[in-house]
Design an enzyme around this catalytic site. Sequence first.
Site: not given
Ligand code: SAH
Length: 355
Positions: A96, A345
């Site tokens: 995605e 996110c």
């Molecule tokens: N793997 C990397 C980038 C992808 S996730 C990382 O973890 O940083 C991008 C961001 O979305 C990260 O800060 C992650 O913690 C956040 N994230 C993941 N799942 C989420 C959710 N359900 N709600 C809000 N933020 C989330």
Amino acid sequence: MKDSAQKTNLFDYTRDELTAVLAEWGYGRFHADQIWRALYQQQITALNEIPGLRADLRQQLAAETAIYSPQTAVSSQSQDGTHKYLLRLADGETIETVLMRFEGREGKKRATACVSAQVGCAMGCVFCATGQMGFTRHLSPGEIVAQVLFIQQTLAEQGDRLRNIVFMGMGEPLHNYDAVMTAVRILTDHKGLALAAKHITLSTVGVVPGIQRLTAEPIPVRLAVSLHGATDGERQALAPPARRWPLAELMAVCQAYTERKKQRIFFEWTLIEGQNDTPEQAHALGRLLTGMAAHVNLIPLNPTIGYEGQPTRRTAVYQFQTTLGQYGIPSTVRQQRGIDIAAGCGQLKTAHPSP
Ligand code: SAH
Ligand code: SF4
């Protein structure tokens, strides 16, 4: 002629690599630049459309290489204007990619592409839909580049252009370091798309060796580190890689990064009600980041099927922010984007194609 599985994706090459391949075949730099311009400035997606290409070179390219552009399997649009695209790769796997528009200075909308680095993710953060689906495979540089080209093309049709790229889609970019950095080199090449490195953000769960490698790179991309907890125990409960790379080690490499690169780091904190949103936890984060060139991005939890937590309520979010302010630490509450189409996110996931 090679069968299509053995052909190199032209989008996988940096300009230097393409120049070297052509040199081996007996063609000079002029030809490499011509192909490069066609791919990244004219956005051509078929070999026979490259203008002015010598017939013998076209033939050799067709025998050895291919231009793999992902197919849009599904596209959805959120009420807030965010678009999410499910893209199908050459081997049938899907990823995605998200297009967002944020209000910038002077009220101008800035287009941001949120790209994926992997099919799935091996890191297993409990609240993340991508983590919940597990790891399938890394993306190649060309598969990362093609996501950006796809978004760029979509924007061009609307008379707009891409400004920012965030590696916050599916996967952990520093777990696929080489491919991600090759893609960054391709995207920032001044004879191609020429995107500004400072408008590209890599977001990591805290892969320490990756941050160290990035510290040594001359290219000024931005770094975001997902923290979610200011003690090892609290981080580990949410993000399993915290066991492998404890906070003391992580913060030491972050400090080295800010000093060497003269750049601040964005620390991301997914706010989960009752889990990591108390005033004490905000104080602990404030203490942890004191003395560091840091900006905190607070992301109220987006719902995912595999996790029962709730997002922190608005008043507690602001209280958390106020506490950080007492330590002189700037913070932003991430605007929720595309939640109605699960493009927020941590909401990105794809079902495996049926065999
Ligand atoms: N793997 C990397 C980038 C992808 S996730 C990382 O973890 O940083 C991008 C961001 O979305 C990260 O800060 C992650 O913690 C956040 N994230 C993941 N799942 C989420 C959710 N359900 N709600 C809000 N933020 C989330
Ligand atoms: Fe992977 Fe980032 Fe999701 Fe964690 S939050 S599972 S590192 S994509």
